[in-house]
Design a protein around this motif. Structure first.
Motif, PDB file in Angstrom:
ATOM      1  N   SER A   1       0.840  -1.192   0.000  1.00 33.86           N
ATOM      2  CA  SER A   1       0.000   0.000   0.000  1.00 33.86           C
ATOM      3  C   SER A   1       0.878   1.246   0.000  1.00 33.86           C
ATOM      4  CB  SER A   1      -0.928   0.015   1.221  1.00 33.86           C
ATOM      5  OG  SER A   1      -0.176   0.009   2.431  1.00 33.86           O
ATOM      6  N   ALA A   2       0.334   2.333  -0.525  1.00 38.33           N
ATOM      7  CA  ALA A   2       1.029   3.617  -0.524  1.00 38.33           C
ATOM      8  C   ALA A   2       0.662   4.380   0.740  1.00 38.33           C
ATOM      9  CB  ALA A   2       0.659   4.420  -1.759  1.00 38.33           C
ATOM     10  N   VAL A   3       1.665   4.943   1.410  1.00 40.74           N
ATOM     11  CA  VAL A   3       1.444   5.706   2.639  1.00 40.74           C
ATOM     12  C   VAL A   3       2.152   7.054   2.520  1.00 40.74           C
ATOM     13  CG1 VAL A   3       1.176   3.654   4.086  1.00 40.74           C
ATOM     14  CG2 VAL A   3       3.455   4.617   3.744  1.00 40.74           C
ATOM     15  N   PRO A   4       1.639   8.099   3.170  1.00 35.56           N
ATOM     16  CA  PRO A   4       2.264   9.414   3.069  1.00 35.56           C
ATOM     17  C   PRO A   4       3.660   9.442   3.682  1.00 35.56           C
ATOM     18  CG  PRO A   4       0.029   9.565   3.946  1.00 35.56           C
ATOM     19  CD  PRO A   4       0.406   8.118   3.984  1.00 35.56           C
ATOM     20  N   HIS A   5       4.551  10.186   3.020  1.00 34.84           N
ATOM     21  CA  HIS A   5       5.886  10.410   3.569  1.00 34.84           C
ATOM     22  C   HIS A   5       6.519  11.621   2.898  1.00 34.84           C
ATOM     23  CE1 HIS A   5      10.404   9.498   3.671  1.00 34.84           C
ATOM     24  NE2 HIS A   5      10.073  10.007   4.849  1.00 34.84           N
TER      25      HIS A   5
ATOM     26  N   GLY B   1       5.761  14.644   2.120  1.00 33.43           N
ATOM     27  CA  GLY B   1       5.073  15.345   1.068  1.00 33.43           C
ATOM     28  C   GLY B   1       4.770  14.505  -0.158  1.00 33.43           C
ATOM     29  N   GLY B   2       5.146  13.248  -0.128  1.00 34.21           N
ATOM     30  CA  GLY B   2       4.874  12.332  -1.233  1.00 34.21           C
ATOM     31  C   GLY B   2       4.330  11.026  -0.694  1.00 34.21           C
ATOM     32  N   LEU B   3       4.721   9.924  -1.322  1.00 29.94           N
ATOM     33  CA  LEU B   3       4.262   8.610  -0.912  1.00 29.94           C
ATOM     34  C   LEU B   3       5.436   7.659  -0.715  1.00 29.94           C
ATOM     35  CD1 LEU B   3       1.240   8.088  -3.368  1.00 29.94           C
ATOM     36  CD2 LEU B   3       1.130   8.765  -0.941  1.00 29.94           C
ATOM     37  N   ALA B   4       5.238   6.712   0.159  1.00 29.78           N
ATOM     38  CA  ALA B   4       6.159   5.595   0.357  1.00 29.78           C
ATOM     39  C   ALA B   4       5.344   4.322   0.198  1.00 29.78           C
ATOM     40  CB  ALA B   4       6.803   5.666   1.739  1.00 29.78           C
ATOM     41  N   VAL B   5       5.998   3.173   0.216  1.00 33.05           N
ATOM     42  CA  VAL B   5       5.299   1.908   0.077  1.00 33.05           C
ATOM     43  C   VAL B   5       5.420   1.107   1.364  1.00 33.05           C
ATOM     44  CG1 VAL B   5       7.324   0.841  -1.034  1.00 33.05           C
ATOM     45  CG2 VAL B   5       5.091  -0.231  -1.254  1.00 33.05           C
ATOM     46  N   ARG B   6       4.277   0.616   1.865  1.00 29.15           N
ATOM     47  CA  ARG B   6       4.258  -0.208   3.072  1.00 29.15           C
ATOM     48  C   ARG B   6       4.095  -1.668   2.685  1.00 29.15           C
ATOM     49  NH1 ARG B   6       4.221  -0.589   8.320  1.00 29.15           N
ATOM     50  NH2 ARG B   6       4.609   1.634   8.613  1.00 29.15           N
ATOM     51  N   PHE B   7       4.867  -2.514   3.374  1.00 30.60           N
ATOM     52  CA  PHE B   7       4.903  -3.941   3.090  1.00 30.60           C
ATOM     53  C   PHE B   7       4.055  -4.717   4.097  1.00 30.60           C
ATOM     54  CE2 PHE B   7       8.275  -2.079   0.757  1.00 30.60           C
ATOM     55  CZ  PHE B   7       8.416  -2.877  -0.369  1.00 30.60           C
ATOM     56  N   PRO B   8       3.791  -6.005   3.831  1.00 37.13           N
ATOM     57  CA  PRO B   8       2.905  -6.779   4.711  1.00 37.13           C
ATOM     58  C   PRO B   8       3.380  -6.787   6.162  1.00 37.13           C
ATOM     59  CG  PRO B   8       3.312  -7.975   2.683  1.00 37.13           C
ATOM     60  CD  PRO B   8       4.236  -6.798   2.675  1.00 37.13           C
ATOM     61  N   PRO B   9       2.465  -6.966   7.116  1.00 35.16           N
ATOM     62  CA  PRO B   9       2.828  -6.982   8.534  1.00 35.16           C
ATOM     63  C   PRO B   9       3.717  -8.164   8.878  1.00 35.16           C
ATOM     64  CG  PRO B   9       0.559  -7.666   8.242  1.00 35.16           C
ATOM     65  CD  PRO B   9       1.017  -7.151   6.917  1.00 35.16           C
ATOM     66  N   ARG B  10       4.414  -8.034   9.972  1.00 36.70           N
ATOM     67  CA  ARG B  10       5.329  -9.078  10.440  1.00 36.70           C
ATOM     68  C   ARG B  10       4.579 -10.385  10.698  1.00 36.70           C
ATOM     69  NH1 ARG B  10       7.013 -10.940  15.461  1.00 36.70           N
ATOM     70  NH2 ARG B  10       9.191 -11.622  15.574  1.00 36.70           N
ATOM     71  N   CYS B  11       5.189 -11.476  10.268  1.00 35.17           N
ATOM     72  CA  CYS B  11       4.604 -12.799  10.478  1.00 35.17           C
ATOM     73  C   CYS B  11       5.178 -13.397  11.762  1.00 35.17           C
ATOM     74  CB  CYS B  11       4.922 -13.703   9.295  1.00 35.17           C
ATOM     75  SG  CYS B  11       4.059 -15.284   9.326  1.00 35.17           S
ATOM     76  N   GLU B  12       4.332 -14.026  12.545  1.00 33.73           N
ATOM     77  CA  GLU B  12       4.770 -14.563  13.836  1.00 33.73           C
ATOM     78  C   GLU B  12       5.837 -15.632  13.683  1.00 33.73           C
ATOM     79  OE1 GLU B  12       2.879 -16.687  17.855  1.00 33.73           O
ATOM     80  OE2 GLU B  12       1.579 -16.063  16.195  1.00 33.73           O
ATOM     81  N   HIS B  13       5.735 -16.441  12.648  1.00 31.20           N
ATOM     82  CA  HIS B  13       6.687 -17.531  12.437  1.00 31.20           C
ATOM     83  C   HIS B  13       7.421 -17.311  11.118  1.00 31.20           C
ATOM     84  CE1 HIS B  13       4.938 -19.638  15.828  1.00 31.20           C
ATOM     85  NE2 HIS B  13       3.746 -19.503  15.277  1.00 31.20           N
TER      86      HIS B  13
ATOM     87  N   CYS C   1       2.653 -17.182   5.904  1.00 30.20           N
ATOM     88  CA  CYS C   1       3.025 -15.771   6.035  1.00 30.20           C
ATOM     89  C   CYS C   1       2.667 -15.001   4.764  1.00 30.20           C
ATOM     90  CB  CYS C   1       4.520 -15.636   6.291  1.00 30.20           C
ATOM     91  SG  CYS C   1       5.071 -16.231   7.908  1.00 30.20           S
ATOM     92  N   ALA C   2       2.113 -13.794   4.947  1.00 28.82           N
ATOM     93  CA  ALA C   2       1.802 -12.928   3.810  1.00 28.82           C
ATOM     94  C   ALA C   2       3.095 -12.349   3.245  1.00 28.82           C
ATOM     95  CB  ALA C   2       0.865 -11.809   4.241  1.00 28.82           C
ATOM     96  N   ARG C   3       3.251 -12.438   1.914  1.00 27.67           N
ATOM     97  CA  ARG C   3       4.484 -11.986   1.284  1.00 27.67           C
ATOM     98  C   ARG C   3       4.165 -11.131   0.058  1.00 27.67           C
ATOM     99  NH1 ARG C   3       4.686 -17.325   2.395  1.00 27.67           N
ATOM    100  NH2 ARG C   3       4.469 -18.035   0.230  1.00 27.67           N
ATOM    101  N   ALA C   4       4.912 -10.057  -0.107  1.00 25.42           N
ATOM    102  CA  ALA C   4       4.742  -9.194  -1.280  1.00 25.42           C
ATOM    103  C   ALA C   4       5.998  -8.357  -1.458  1.00 25.42           C
ATOM    104  CB  ALA C   4       3.522  -8.292  -1.139  1.00 25.42           C
ATOM    105  N   ILE C   5       6.436  -8.222  -2.713  1.00 27.44           N
ATOM    106  CA  ILE C   5       7.627  -7.431  -3.020  1.00 27.44           C
ATOM    107  C   ILE C   5       7.379  -6.639  -4.303  1.00 27.44           C
ATOM    108  CG2 ILE C   5       9.101  -9.209  -1.991  1.00 27.44           C
ATOM    109  CD1 ILE C   5      10.026  -9.870  -4.896  1.00 27.44           C
ATOM    110  N   LEU C   6       8.306  -5.767  -4.632  1.00 23.89           N
ATOM    111  CA  LEU C   6       8.372  -5.120  -5.932  1.00 23.89           C
ATOM    112  C   LEU C   6       9.587  -5.679  -6.662  1.00 23.89           C
ATOM    113  CD1 LEU C   6       7.605  -1.454  -4.870  1.00 23.89           C
ATOM    114  CD2 LEU C   6       6.176  -2.836  -6.394  1.00 23.89           C
ATOM    115  N   GLN C   7       9.421  -6.010  -7.940  1.00 23.12           N
ATOM    116  CA  GLN C   7      10.507  -6.638  -8.688  1.00 23.12           C
ATOM    117  C   GLN C   7      10.517  -6.140 -10.128  1.00 23.12           C
ATOM    118  OE1 GLN C   7      10.454 -10.987  -9.702  1.00 23.12           O
ATOM    119  NE2 GLN C   7      12.220 -11.029  -8.348  1.00 23.12           N
ATOM    120  N   SER C   8      11.718  -5.927 -10.652  1.00 24.86           N
ATOM    121  CA  SER C   8      11.893  -5.489 -12.035  1.00 24.86           C
ATOM    122  C   SER C   8      12.098  -6.697 -12.932  1.00 24.86           C
ATOM    123  CB  SER C   8      13.108  -4.565 -12.140  1.00 24.86           C
ATOM    124  OG  SER C   8      14.318  -5.317 -12.060  1.00 24.86           O
ATOM    125  N   GLY C   9      12.284  -6.424 -14.207  1.00 23.52           N
ATOM    126  CA  GLY C   9      12.800  -7.429 -15.122  1.00 23.52           C
ATOM    127  C   GLY C   9      14.320  -7.452 -15.009  1.00 23.52           C
TER     128      GLY C   9
END
Length: 272
Positions: A95-99, A101-113, A119-127
């Motif tokens: 998700s995009a969050v304010p930072h 004067g612009g935006l930053a990206v927030r990643f999934p919450p910490r997984c207990e194990h 565990c929820a996982r998500a990244i940004l990746q290029s070619g």
């Protein structure tokens, strides 16, 4: 305070496996291995890596910088309009969050194990991003990070290109419960992993700027503009690979070193 050089030397046998079993953690402060082939990006891998002309006065091959001010709902382009990043997920969301004067990206919450399949996982990746390879040259890379005291993990990648086994790599991470950032590089000539570990934590719920720099025979890590760690490296060390740039984790497998918190202003800059 005098900064001690931190160099981790890992023999090849200890890194023979590219993937840790689910539910286990990688060795502390180490750069963990390549995800299995099934975890490698499919859609982004088809992106044509055509380097567009950069802004006036900037070399087309100088590097990339991402501000995320356009959000993360579509391809995220660097400041010169190239090397798109796309979301790859396994049950996680970005998700995009304010930072600032612009935006930053927030990643999934910490997984207990750490490393659990659930565990929820998500990244940004290029070619493929060969033009970011620094070879033996000087370069810097870094990002602004926001990590809470309860968001630290055994594996937390901020950015990564390449892998530690049978490859070469540069990486910024905030691994471990203490939340000390570290810069990691591995050359093409062998399995030695070099780590510059910062002497202080960034897991305090505030934004911090972390920068890694390779100059000749020295790898350094700076936090908010202050040198906080260093490691001696061979001046001949070369980093060359055909791998993508990953932000927030190395892939979407269970042991993907998922970053928790928020990231902004990611950059990689090679010396002219």
């Amino acid at each position: 305070m005098t900064l001690a050089a931190v160099t981790l030397v890992v023999v090849a046998g200890a890194w023979a496996l590219r993937r840790e079993p689910a539910g286990t953690a990688p060795p502390p402060a180490a750069a963990s291995g390549r995800p299995p082939a099934s975890a490698v990006v499919s859609g982004a891998a088809t992106v044509t890596q055509a380097v567009q002309p950069a802004a006036s006065g900037q070399s087309a091959h100088a590097g990339v910088r991402y501000t995320f001010d356009g959000g993360v709902t579509g391809p995220v382009l660097d400041g010169a309009g190239r090397l798109p990043l796309r979301i790859r997920s396994a049950g996680g969301e970005l998700s995009a969050v304010p930072h600032a004067g612009g935006l930053a990206v927030r990643f999934p919450p910490r997984c207990e194990h750490y490393g659990a399949q659930s565990c929820a996982r998500a990244i940004l990746q290029s070619g493929p991003a060969e033009f970011l390879n620094p070879g033996q040259g000087a370069f810097t890379y870094g990002a602004s990070v926001l990590v809470g005291p309860d968001e630290t993990s055994k594996g937390a990648n901020v950015l990564q290109k390449g892998f530690s086994v049978g490859d070469s790599q540069f990486k910024l991470q905030v691994d471990g419960a203490a939340g000390h950032p570290s810069c990691v590089i591995v050359g093409t000539g062998g399995p030695t992993i070099y780590v510059a570990l910062a002497s202080l934590t960034v897991a305090d719920g505030r934004w911090h700027r972390v920068e890694c720099s390779r100059r000749d025979a020295l790898l350094t890590v700076a936090v908010d503009g202050q040198l906080k760690g260093r490691s001696a490296i061979p001046s001949s060390l070369s980093i060359v690979n055909a791998d993508p740039l990953c932000i927030g984790g190395k892939g979407t497998s269970a042991n993907n070193d998922q970053f928790t918190g928020a990231i902004d202003d990611v950059y990689v800059t090679k010396a002219a």
